[in-house]
Design a protein around this motif. Structure first.
Motif, PDB file in Angstrom:
ATOM      1  N   UNK A   5     114.949  64.292 106.790  1.00  0.00           N
ATOM      2  CA  UNK A   5     116.070  63.527 107.352  1.00  0.00           C
ATOM      3  C   UNK A   5     115.591  62.575 108.435  1.00  0.00           C
ATOM      4  N   UNK A   6     114.709  63.031 109.294  1.00  0.00           N
ATOM      5  CA  UNK A   6     114.172  62.154 110.339  1.00  0.00           C
ATOM      6  C   UNK A   6     113.320  61.039 109.740  1.00  0.00           C
ATOM      7  N   UNK A   7     112.527  61.353 108.726  1.00  0.00           N
ATOM      8  CA  UNK A   7     111.720  60.334 108.045  1.00  0.00           C
ATOM      9  C   UNK A   7     112.623  59.302 107.385  1.00  0.00           C
ATOM     10  N   UNK A   8     113.697  59.781 106.733  1.00  0.00           N
ATOM     11  CA  UNK A   8     114.654  58.879 106.083  1.00  0.00           C
ATOM     12  C   UNK A   8     115.281  57.927 107.104  1.00  0.00           C
ATOM     13  N   UNK A   9     115.705  58.457 108.227  1.00  0.00           N
ATOM     14  CA  UNK A   9     116.303  57.615 109.265  1.00  0.00           C
ATOM     15  C   UNK A   9     115.295  56.591 109.783  1.00  0.00           C
ATOM     16  N   UNK A  10     114.048  57.016 109.929  1.00  0.00           N
ATOM     17  CA  UNK A  10     113.008  56.087 110.376  1.00  0.00           C
ATOM     18  C   UNK A  10     112.748  54.976 109.375  1.00  0.00           C
ATOM     19  N   UNK A  11     112.687  55.316 108.096  1.00  0.00           N
ATOM     20  CA  UNK A  11     112.454  54.312 107.058  1.00  0.00           C
ATOM     21  C   UNK A  11     113.607  53.314 107.003  1.00  0.00           C
ATOM     22  N   UNK A  12     114.825  53.814 107.074  1.00  0.00           N
ATOM     23  CA  UNK A  12     115.988  52.908 107.044  1.00  0.00           C
ATOM     24  C   UNK A  12     115.995  52.022 108.286  1.00  0.00           C
ATOM     25  N   UNK A  13     115.656  52.584 109.442  1.00  0.00           N
ATOM     26  CA  UNK A  13     115.574  51.784 110.661  1.00  0.00           C
ATOM     27  C   UNK A  13     114.520  50.695 110.564  1.00  0.00           C
ATOM     28  N   UNK A  14     113.356  51.042 109.997  1.00  0.00           N
ATOM     29  CA  UNK A  14     112.306  50.039 109.828  1.00  0.00           C
ATOM     30  C   UNK A  14     112.751  48.943 108.862  1.00  0.00           C
ATOM     31  N   UNK A  15     113.475  49.315 107.822  1.00  0.00           N
ATOM     32  CA  UNK A  15     113.966  48.310 106.866  1.00  0.00           C
ATOM     33  C   UNK A  15     115.007  47.399 107.521  1.00  0.00           C
ATOM     34  N   UNK A  16     115.896  47.964 108.322  1.00  0.00           N
ATOM     35  CA  UNK A  16     116.918  47.151 108.994  1.00  0.00           C
ATOM     36  C   UNK A  16     116.310  46.154 109.975  1.00  0.00           C
ATOM     37  N   UNK A  17     115.205  46.532 110.597  1.00  0.00           N
ATOM     38  CA  UNK A  17     114.571  45.660 111.578  1.00  0.00           C
ATOM     39  C   UNK A  17     113.481  44.779 110.987  1.00  0.00           C
ATOM     40  N   UNK A  18     113.313  44.850 109.664  1.00  0.00           N
ATOM     41  CA  UNK A  18     112.379  43.970 108.990  1.00  0.00           C
ATOM     42  C   UNK A  18     110.913  44.375 109.090  1.00  0.00           C
ATOM     43  N   UNK A  19     110.633  45.599 109.461  1.00  0.00           N
ATOM     44  CA  UNK A  19     109.251  46.050 109.568  1.00  0.00           C
ATOM     45  C   UNK A  19     108.658  46.402 108.209  1.00  0.00           C
ATOM     46  N   UNK A  20     109.522  46.744 107.268  1.00  0.00           N
ATOM     47  CA  UNK A  20     109.105  47.000 105.885  1.00  0.00           C
ATOM     48  C   UNK A  20     110.072  46.249 104.975  1.00  0.00           C
ATOM     49  N   UNK A  21     109.701  45.977 103.726  1.00  0.00           N
ATOM     50  CA  UNK A  21     110.627  45.298 102.820  1.00  0.00           C
ATOM     51  C   UNK A  21     111.915  46.111 102.657  1.00  0.00           C
ATOM     52  N   UNK A  22     113.043  45.433 102.782  1.00  0.00           N
ATOM     53  CA  UNK A  22     114.331  46.123 102.816  1.00  0.00           C
ATOM     54  C   UNK A  22     114.624  46.951 101.568  1.00  0.00           C
ATOM     55  N   UNK A  23     114.684  46.309 100.424  1.00  0.00           N
ATOM     56  CA  UNK A  23     115.144  46.998  99.225  1.00  0.00           C
ATOM     57  C   UNK A  23     114.234  48.164  98.823  1.00  0.00           C
ATOM     58  N   UNK A  24     112.920  47.971  98.731  1.00  0.00           N
ATOM     59  CA  UNK A  24     112.091  49.132  98.377  1.00  0.00           C
ATOM     60  C   UNK A  24     112.150  50.252  99.419  1.00  0.00           C
ATOM     61  N   UNK A  25     112.212  49.881 100.682  1.00  0.00           N
ATOM     62  CA  UNK A  25     112.269  50.891 101.733  1.00  0.00           C
ATOM     63  C   UNK A  25     113.539  51.714 101.675  1.00  0.00           C
ATOM     64  N   UNK A  26     114.671  51.025 101.536  1.00  0.00           N
ATOM     65  CA  UNK A  26     115.953  51.728 101.487  1.00  0.00           C
ATOM     66  C   UNK A  26     116.054  52.570 100.214  1.00  0.00           C
ATOM     67  N   UNK A  27     115.617  52.032  99.091  1.00  0.00           N
ATOM     68  CA  UNK A  27     115.653  52.812  97.847  1.00  0.00           C
ATOM     69  C   UNK A  27     114.775  54.055  97.948  1.00  0.00           C
ATOM     70  N   UNK A  28     113.597  53.913  98.547  1.00  0.00           N
ATOM     71  CA  UNK A  28     112.721  55.071  98.725  1.00  0.00           C
ATOM     72  C   UNK A  28     113.383  56.115  99.625  1.00  0.00           C
ATOM     73  N   UNK A  29     113.991  55.672 100.712  1.00  0.00           N
ATOM     74  CA  UNK A  29     114.648  56.602 101.629  1.00  0.00           C
ATOM     75  C   UNK A  29     115.789  57.339 100.943  1.00  0.00           C
ATOM     76  N   UNK A  30     116.588  56.619 100.152  1.00  0.00           N
ATOM     77  CA  UNK A  30     117.692  57.262  99.444  1.00  0.00           C
ATOM     78  C   UNK A  30     117.183  58.231  98.380  1.00  0.00           C
ATOM     79  N   UNK A  31     116.129  57.855  97.664  1.00  0.00           N
ATOM     80  CA  UNK A  31     115.573  58.743  96.644  1.00  0.00           C
ATOM     81  C   UNK A  31     114.991  60.006  97.287  1.00  0.00           C
ATOM     82  N   UNK A  32     114.287  59.836  98.405  1.00  0.00           N
ATOM     83  CA  UNK A  32     113.722  60.974  99.118  1.00  0.00           C
ATOM     84  C   UNK A  32     114.819  61.922  99.603  1.00  0.00           C
ATOM     85  N   UNK A  33     115.855  61.354 100.188  1.00  0.00           N
ATOM     86  CA  UNK A  33     116.964  62.165 100.693  1.00  0.00           C
ATOM     87  C   UNK A  33     117.696  62.867  99.547  1.00  0.00           C
ATOM     88  N   UNK A  34     117.882  62.169  98.444  1.00  0.00           N
ATOM     89  CA  UNK A  34     118.568  62.761  97.309  1.00  0.00           C
ATOM     90  C   UNK A  34     117.762  63.913  96.725  1.00  0.00           C
TER      91      UNK A  34
END
Length: 134
Positions: A90-119
């Motif tokens: 959960x903490x990793x997921x929140x970190x990945x989504x935060x990095x995607x929102x701030x443009x530190x990682x590519x948005x779509x792949x980062x968010x999809x990875x975070x959602x897949x990991x959480x799921x």
């Protein structure tokens, strides 16, 4: 074949999972409601990312607030949540989504990875979800 299944089930039973506490019925019902609200907020955010539209801030606030409440209700039951797979993921997921929102990682792949990991971890068996990692 049957003995293999029995050996596998014994291995699963011997997995070290975190300590749990009793949870009142009302808290379990609250947790279910908060989880449903969290899914609505997360779905709105994921839909915006997939469609390439502006992020709907009400859904982001809904997902973030309900996520914090959900983490709190889980921490009240699972006393070692931040040592378990579910808490760390959960903490990793929140970190990945935060990095995607701030443009530190590519948005779509980062968010999809975070959602897949959480799921994956939210639907995993208890012996995996609440396994002590450290």
């Amino acid at each position: 074949m049957i003995s293999d299944r029995k050996n596998n089930s014994n291995k699963i039973k011997n997995v070290r999972i975190g300590r749990t506490a009793d949870r009142p019925y009302w808290m379990m019902m609250l947790s279910i409601i908060v989880r449903a609200v969290h899914q609505i907020g997360a779905a709105g955010c994921l839909g915006a990312f997939l469609l390439g539209t502006d992020l709907p801030w009400p859904y982001l606030v809904l997902a973030g607030t309900s996520g914090c409440l959900l983490m709190l209700t889980e921490a009240l039951r699972h006393r070692q949540l931040l040592r378990e797979a579910a808490g760390v993921v959960t903490l990793v997921k929140a970190g990945i989504i935060g990095m995607a929102l701030h443009g530190w990682i590519p948005e779509l792949p980062g968010v999809l990875f975070a959602f897949a990991l959480a799921s994956f971890y939210s639907h995993a068996p208890k012996s995996i979800r609440h396994r002590i990692w450290f």
